[in-house]
Every structure is written in structure tokens, then in C-alpha cells.
Design a protein around this motif. Structure first.
Motif, PDB file in Angstrom:
ATOM      1  N   ALA A   1      67.023  11.769  50.923  1.00  0.00           N
ATOM      2  CA  ALA A   1      67.916  11.597  52.331  1.00  0.00           C
ATOM      3  C   ALA A   1      69.083  11.851  51.863  1.00  0.00           C
ATOM      4  O   ALA A   1      70.155  12.581  52.522  1.00  0.00           O
TER       5      ALA A   1
ATOM      6  N   HIS B   1      70.419  15.083  50.734  1.00  0.00           N
ATOM      7  CA  HIS B   1      70.831  15.828  51.921  1.00  0.00           C
ATOM      8  C   HIS B   1      71.785  15.434  52.885  1.00  0.00           C
ATOM      9  O   HIS B   1      72.088  15.927  53.714  1.00  0.00           O
TER      10      HIS B   1
ATOM     11  N   ILE C   1      72.116  12.370  54.383  1.00  0.00           N
ATOM     12  CA  ILE C   1      72.268  11.480  55.434  1.00  0.00           C
ATOM     13  C   ILE C   1      71.474  10.057  54.942  1.00  0.00           C
ATOM     14  O   ILE C   1      71.072  10.086  53.572  1.00  0.00           O
TER      15      ILE C   1
ATOM     16  N   HIS D   1      63.215  16.394  56.877  1.00  0.00           N
ATOM     17  CA  HIS D   1      64.122  17.833  57.238  1.00  0.00           C
ATOM     18  C   HIS D   1      64.678  17.688  58.725  1.00  0.00           C
ATOM     19  O   HIS D   1      65.853  18.104  58.962  1.00  0.00           O
TER      20      HIS D   1
ATOM     21  N   VAL E   1      67.485  15.697  59.038  1.00  0.00           N
ATOM     22  CA  VAL E   1      68.833  16.032  58.538  1.00  0.00           C
ATOM     23  C   VAL E   1      69.279  17.184  59.591  1.00  0.00           C
ATOM     24  O   VAL E   1      70.298  17.565  59.442  1.00  0.00           O
TER      25      VAL E   1
END
Length: 241
Positions: free
Chosen positions: A38, A41, A43, A66, A69
Motif C-alpha cells: 500500500a 502505491h 496510501i 488496487h 488506491v
């Protein structure tokens, strides 16, 4: 509870064990890997997102991350993210895997009673094989992993496959689960299920009998979980008719 002489006549034909959160306290390891992904990506892993992925197959867990995100479907790379996550989980598995309370003793109890066992996990074979070094591959008549069925838990496929490999109807097998995802899979397959919650609450329902811990599990508890699960679905069917 104490074992009774006639309990063996009412024992399940097999016991089908979940792995993460049921036999091994490995959910925190998955949390580390998913939290790092996470962050990769951009977050933070929220409690709600983490709980939603508990017991999931890797593809399902990645899809939920996903979604959180906000990555468009065409820009997702589940193969790369899956590889990153699996490498990290496997690395952590090799550093040591703690047992859930009472799990080792429960395995030895079932083995001592001569009841065949299967491992039924959403974890992919590559990581499960590392974990089996801790659990003991010799304990199981067969093992089914998340990447060896068409659809992982919460679909019934893993439990149905395990029962098929054992040559048994699912209703003759007792599943042992800890998560909502796993319990849903076992119920959908028609397995009476002993639920020992770990990181997330599981809804009450047909086929499910609950226990706070595997500590002190006896053969009469196994009998009561199996026959009690069958009795609960029979009661529900009678109420509906």
C-alpha cells in the motif's frame, strides 16, 4: 471437556484445516507485506482495508488494494504486485512462523484419533510449502492451495477439491476456519465448520459452531462441532419449510 468412549463413532471422516490465522499466527505477516505494498502505491493501510483482505486469495486481496488506491484497471499490474508481495511474505515466513494457541495440540489430537487431515489454504503453493516446514507436511493426507483451484475462498472450490481428493462428501468433513472469507467458503462447500475467530469477527449461520480457542480441544468438542454444524443447517431447513 473430556473425551467419551463413544465419541469416535460420531467423529467426522476428515478434518480440513485452514492455515493463516487458524493453525499459524501468520496474518500479521501478511499485514506487513500488504501494508508495504500500500505504501509503495502511496496510501496508508487502513484497518478497514486490511480486514477486507483477511483470508482472501492473493488476486482478490490485490484487487481490493488496487481499488482503494484508485488504479484504473488498464494500469494495474497484478503480476508484479503479486510477485512483490509473495517474495516479502516468503521472506518473513522463513524467519519464523508462530503457532496459534492450541493449534499444534489440536493437530496431534486429530492425528492420534486416526482422522485424515487436509490443509486448505488461500495461500499460494510457493509460500504454503515454506509454512509446511513449520506445520509438518507429513500431518496431511493432501493439501490444497489458492493457486490450485479455479477460484479461491470465499468460493467453495478449495474445500470441494480437498474433499474430492480425500474421496469424501463435504458433509462428512469438519472444516476449521478463523476468517469470514474462509467460513464462507467452507459453508458454501457444505462443510460443518468449527470457527475460531482471530483477526475479524465471523457471522453466525448454518453449519457453523464457534469456539474461542483451540486450547483444550477434545474429541468430544470435535464431535459436537461436526454434528452441531449439521444440526444447525437441519434446523434452518425445517424453519424454512
Amino acid at each position: 471437556m473430556t473425551d467419551t468412549p463413544d465419541s469416535a463413532f460420531r467423529l467426522p471422516a476428515a478434518v480440513l484445516w485452514d492455515m493463516d490465522g487458524t493453525l499459524l499466527d501468520s496474518e500479521p505477516i501478511w499485514e506487513i507485506a500488504m501494508t508495504e505494498l500500500a505504501a509503495h502505491h502511496g496510501i496508508a493501510m487502513t484497518p478497514q482495508l486490511r480486514e477486507s483482505t483477511l483470508g482472501n486469495s492473493l488476486p482478490d486481496a490485490l484487487a481490493k488494494l488496487h481499488d482503494a488506491v484508485g488504479i484504473p484497471a488498464e494500469d494495474r499490474d497484478p503480476a508484479a504486485d503479486g510477485r512483490r508481495t509473495l517474495d516479502r511474505v516468503t521472506e518473513l515466513f522463513r524467519e519464523g512462523l508462530p503457532w496459534r494457541p492450541g493449534a499444534l495440540e489440536a493437530l496431534e489430537l486429530i492425528a492420534g484419533a486416526g482422522i485424515p487431515m487436509a490443509l486448505v489454504t488461500n495461500t499460494v503453493r510457493e509460500a504454503a510449502d515454506v509454512a509446511l516446514g513449520t506445520i509438518g507436511r507429513h500431518r496431511f493426507a493432501t493439501t490444497v492451495c489458492g493457486d490450485e483451484v479455479a477460484v479461491g475462498k470465499p468460493a467453495p472450490d478449495p474445500y470441494m477439491r480437498a474433499a474430492e481428493l480425500l474421496g469424501l462428501p463435504t458433509a462428512d468433513c469438519l472444516a476449521v476456519e478463523d476468517s469470514p472469507t474462509g467460513a464462507e467458503a467452507a459453508t458454501a462447500a457444505g462443510c460443518p465448520t468449527l470457527v475460531v475467530e482471530s483477526a475479524a469477527p465471523v457471522k453466525r449461520g448454518p453449519l457453523r459452531v464457534f469456539r474461542r480457542s483451540l486450547v483444550g480441544l477434545g474429541l468430544d468438542d470435535v464431535t459436537e462441532a461436526w454434528t452441531g454444524g449439521l444440526a444447525r443447517i437441519a434446523t434452518c431447513q425445517n424453519e424454512e419449510s
